[in-house]
Design a protein around this motif. Structure first.
Motif, PDB file in Angstrom:
ATOM      1  N   LEU A 287      29.559 -38.762  61.891  1.00 39.02           N
ATOM      2  CA  LEU A 287      29.006 -39.400  63.098  1.00 39.02           C
ATOM      3  C   LEU A 287      27.522 -39.056  63.279  1.00 39.02           C
ATOM      4  CD1 LEU A 287      32.010 -38.908  65.531  1.00 39.02           C
ATOM      5  CD2 LEU A 287      31.184 -41.084  64.597  1.00 39.02           C
ATOM      6  N   ALA A 288      27.178 -37.785  63.088  1.00 42.44           N
ATOM      7  CA  ALA A 288      25.779 -37.363  63.221  1.00 42.44           C
ATOM      8  C   ALA A 288      24.912 -37.973  62.123  1.00 42.44           C
ATOM      9  CB  ALA A 288      25.686 -35.837  63.193  1.00 42.44           C
ATOM     10  N   ALA A 289      25.411 -37.969  60.892  1.00 45.26           N
ATOM     11  CA  ALA A 289      24.657 -38.528  59.768  1.00 45.26           C
ATOM     12  C   ALA A 289      24.475 -40.033  59.939  1.00 45.26           C
ATOM     13  CB  ALA A 289      25.364 -38.220  58.453  1.00 45.26           C
ATOM     14  N   GLY A 290      25.534 -40.704  60.376  1.00 47.36           N
ATOM     15  CA  GLY A 290      25.453 -42.147  60.590  1.00 47.36           C
ATOM     16  C   GLY A 290      24.489 -42.521  61.702  1.00 47.36           C
ATOM     17  N   ARG A 291      24.427 -41.690  62.713  1.00 51.60           N
ATOM     18  CA  ARG A 291      23.501 -41.924  63.829  1.00 51.60           C
ATOM     19  C   ARG A 291      22.046 -41.740  63.377  1.00 51.60           C
ATOM     20  NH1 ARG A 291      24.257 -37.304  67.122  1.00 51.60           N
ATOM     21  NH2 ARG A 291      22.659 -36.443  65.777  1.00 51.60           N
ATOM     22  N   ASP A 292      21.796 -40.651  62.642  1.00 52.71           N
ATOM     23  CA  ASP A 292      20.433 -40.311  62.257  1.00 52.71           C
ATOM     24  C   ASP A 292      19.956 -41.018  60.984  1.00 52.71           C
ATOM     25  OD1 ASP A 292      20.464 -38.635  64.439  1.00 52.71           O
ATOM     26  OD2 ASP A 292      20.830 -36.817  63.274  1.00 52.71           O
ATOM     27  N   TYR A 293      20.882 -41.336  60.086  1.00 54.77           N
ATOM     28  CA  TYR A 293      20.541 -41.959  58.796  1.00 54.77           C
ATOM     29  C   TYR A 293      21.526 -43.095  58.519  1.00 54.77           C
ATOM     30  CZ  TYR A 293      18.282 -37.448  58.770  1.00 54.77           C
ATOM     31  OH  TYR A 293      17.546 -36.356  59.135  1.00 54.77           O
ATOM     32  N   PRO A 294      21.409 -44.206  59.247  1.00 56.52           N
ATOM     33  CA  PRO A 294      22.411 -45.275  59.171  1.00 56.52           C
ATOM     34  C   PRO A 294      22.565 -45.922  57.797  1.00 56.52           C
ATOM     35  CG  PRO A 294      20.538 -45.951  60.521  1.00 56.52           C
ATOM     36  CD  PRO A 294      20.350 -44.503  60.213  1.00 56.52           C
ATOM     37  N   ALA A 295      21.597 -45.810  56.933  1.00 60.22           N
ATOM     38  CA  ALA A 295      21.706 -46.415  55.603  1.00 60.22           C
ATOM     39  C   ALA A 295      22.407 -45.505  54.597  1.00 60.22           C
ATOM     40  CB  ALA A 295      20.322 -46.788  55.077  1.00 60.22           C
ATOM     41  N   LEU A 296      22.715 -44.266  54.987  1.00 61.51           N
ATOM     42  CA  LEU A 296      23.328 -43.299  54.077  1.00 61.51           C
ATOM     43  C   LEU A 296      24.809 -43.607  53.884  1.00 61.51           C
ATOM     44  CD1 LEU A 296      23.034 -40.592  52.485  1.00 61.51           C
ATOM     45  CD2 LEU A 296      23.694 -39.429  54.607  1.00 61.51           C
ATOM     46  N   PRO A 297      25.240 -43.914  52.656  1.00 63.53           N
ATOM     47  CA  PRO A 297      26.674 -44.121  52.414  1.00 63.53           C
ATOM     48  C   PRO A 297      27.428 -42.794  52.588  1.00 63.53           C
ATOM     49  CG  PRO A 297      25.347 -44.965  50.577  1.00 63.53           C
ATOM     50  CD  PRO A 297      24.439 -44.168  51.456  1.00 63.53           C
ATOM     51  N   ILE A 298      28.627 -42.881  53.163  1.00 63.63           N
ATOM     52  CA  ILE A 298      29.428 -41.688  53.440  1.00 63.63           C
ATOM     53  C   ILE A 298      30.827 -41.870  52.857  1.00 63.63           C
ATOM     54  CG2 ILE A 298      30.420 -40.213  55.241  1.00 63.63           C
ATOM     55  CD1 ILE A 298      28.082 -41.223  57.069  1.00 63.63           C
TER      56      ILE A 298
ATOM     57  N   VAL B  32      32.631 -42.239  43.890  1.00 61.82           N
ATOM     58  CA  VAL B  32      31.196 -42.024  44.115  1.00 61.82           C
ATOM     59  C   VAL B  32      30.400 -43.174  43.507  1.00 61.82           C
ATOM     60  CG1 VAL B  32      29.240 -40.563  43.421  1.00 61.82           C
ATOM     61  CG2 VAL B  32      31.286 -39.542  44.448  1.00 61.82           C
ATOM     62  N   ARG B  33      30.717 -43.560  42.271  1.00 67.20           N
ATOM     63  CA  ARG B  33      30.008 -44.677  41.638  1.00 67.20           C
ATOM     64  C   ARG B  33      30.160 -45.954  42.464  1.00 67.20           C
ATOM     65  NH1 ARG B  33      31.611 -42.072  36.816  1.00 67.20           N
ATOM     66  NH2 ARG B  33      33.582 -43.213  36.755  1.00 67.20           N
ATOM     67  N   GLU B  34      31.380 -46.196  42.951  1.00 67.50           N
ATOM     68  CA  GLU B  34      31.647 -47.389  43.754  1.00 67.50           C
ATOM     69  C   GLU B  34      30.853 -47.365  45.061  1.00 67.50           C
ATOM     70  OE1 GLU B  34      35.296 -48.795  46.428  1.00 67.50           O
ATOM     71  OE2 GLU B  34      35.836 -48.602  44.311  1.00 67.50           O
ATOM     72  N   ALA B  35      30.835 -46.224  45.726  1.00 68.05           N
ATOM     73  CA  ALA B  35      30.099 -46.103  46.993  1.00 68.05           C
ATOM     74  C   ALA B  35      28.598 -46.303  46.779  1.00 68.05           C
ATOM     75  CB  ALA B  35      30.370 -44.746  47.637  1.00 68.05           C
ATOM     76  N   LEU B  36      28.085 -45.781  45.675  1.00 68.33           N
ATOM     77  CA  LEU B  36      26.657 -45.920  45.381  1.00 68.33           C
ATOM     78  C   LEU B  36      26.290 -47.364  45.043  1.00 68.33           C
ATOM     79  CD1 LEU B  36      26.115 -42.675  43.296  1.00 68.33           C
ATOM     80  CD2 LEU B  36      25.156 -43.165  45.557  1.00 68.33           C
ATOM     81  N   ALA B  37      27.230 -48.095  44.447  1.00 70.65           N
ATOM     82  CA  ALA B  37      26.972 -49.476  44.030  1.00 70.65           C
ATOM     83  C   ALA B  37      27.190 -50.480  45.161  1.00 70.65           C
ATOM     84  CB  ALA B  37      27.870 -49.831  42.845  1.00 70.65           C
ATOM     85  N   ALA B  38      27.906 -50.069  46.198  1.00 78.02           N
ATOM     86  CA  ALA B  38      28.246 -50.990  47.298  1.00 78.02           C
ATOM     87  C   ALA B  38      26.992 -51.385  48.071  1.00 78.02           C
ATOM     88  CB  ALA B  38      29.253 -50.330  48.228  1.00 78.02           C
ATOM     89  N   PRO B  39      27.004 -52.600  48.620  1.00 74.61           N
ATOM     90  CA  PRO B  39      25.882 -52.998  49.466  1.00 74.61           C
ATOM     91  C   PRO B  39      25.807 -52.067  50.687  1.00 74.61           C
ATOM     92  CG  PRO B  39      27.433 -54.829  49.141  1.00 74.61           C
ATOM     93  CD  PRO B  39      28.020 -53.613  48.499  1.00 74.61           C
ATOM     94  N   LYS B  40      24.603 -51.800  51.128  1.00 76.93           N
ATOM     95  CA  LYS B  40      24.410 -50.946  52.304  1.00 76.93           C
ATOM     96  C   LYS B  40      25.006 -51.605  53.535  1.00 76.93           C
ATOM     97  CE  LYS B  40      21.713 -47.913  50.217  1.00 76.93           C
ATOM     98  NZ  LYS B  40      22.418 -47.047  49.336  1.00 76.93           N
ATOM     99  N   LYS B  41      25.673 -50.803  54.359  1.00 76.15           N
ATOM    100  CA  LYS B  41      26.248 -51.317  55.601  1.00 76.15           C
ATOM    101  C   LYS B  41      25.179 -51.395  56.669  1.00 76.15           C
ATOM    102  CE  LYS B  41      30.944 -49.846  54.823  1.00 76.15           C
ATOM    103  NZ  LYS B  41      32.110 -49.187  55.356  1.00 76.15           N
ATOM    104  N   LEU B  42      25.251 -52.444  57.455  1.00 76.77           N
ATOM    105  CA  LEU B  42      24.334 -52.589  58.592  1.00 76.77           C
ATOM    106  C   LEU B  42      25.072 -52.184  59.832  1.00 76.77           C
ATOM    107  CD1 LEU B  42      22.832 -56.056  57.665  1.00 76.77           C
ATOM    108  CD2 LEU B  42      21.852 -53.812  57.228  1.00 76.77           C
ATOM    109  N   HIS B  43      24.531 -51.219  60.571  1.00 75.44           N
ATOM    110  CA  HIS B  43      25.215 -50.713  61.766  1.00 75.44           C
ATOM    111  C   HIS B  43      24.717 -51.440  62.988  1.00 75.44           C
ATOM    112  CE1 HIS B  43      26.988 -47.595  59.390  1.00 75.44           C
ATOM    113  NE2 HIS B  43      25.803 -47.271  58.936  1.00 75.44           N
TER     114      HIS B  43
END
Length: 126
Positions: free
Chosen positions: A67-78, A115-126
């Motif tokens: 939640l904190a990472a998504g708030r501060d760095y919304p483009a970061l895949p988790i 990990v490879r799949e998450a890195l290759a996925a399109p970035k989510k827009l929050h």
């Protein structure tokens, strides 16, 4: 390849996953709990390609970290990891924030593939 922030309180699993990801060509920064990972993320100004975190950890759990990472760095895949069904259910409302939840125990091939799949996925827009 990618710079990955890994948060896992179980030392042997953290070292094993980090080693597998490094053999896959990634740079891995390790932390033993969510609070330390959040400090690292803030200190490095979010310059990671992926956050891979256990859900159940002392001090700050993976949900709070996500939640904190998504708030501060919304483009970061988790990516979340858990061995507990109730913890997986806690993550069920976070689809817009997290890429996936990996169930423990997993094989190293499974975690590297996720990990490879998450890195290759399109970035989510929050």
């Amino acid at each position: 390849m990618a710079r990955i922030l890994l948060a896992e309180d179980e030392d042997s699993l953290r070292v094993l996953v980090a080693r597998a990801l490094m053999q896959d060509g990634h740079e891995v920064v390790q932390n033993c709990d969510g609070a330390a990972a959040l400090d690292t993320l803030s200190r490095d100004q979010g310059r990671y390609d992926l956050l891979l975190t256990d859900i159940r950890m002392p001090i700050m759990d993976g949900i709070a970290l996500a939640l904190a990472a998504g708030r501060d760095y919304p483009a970061l895949p988790i990516l979340l990891m858990t061995g507990y069904a109730d913890q997986r259910e806690r993550a069920s409302g976070l689809e817009m924030l997290i890429h996936d939840v990996i169930t423990k125990p997993f094989t190293l091939a499974t975690i590297c593939g996720a990990v490879r799949e998450a890195l290759a996925a399109p970035k989510k827009l929050h």
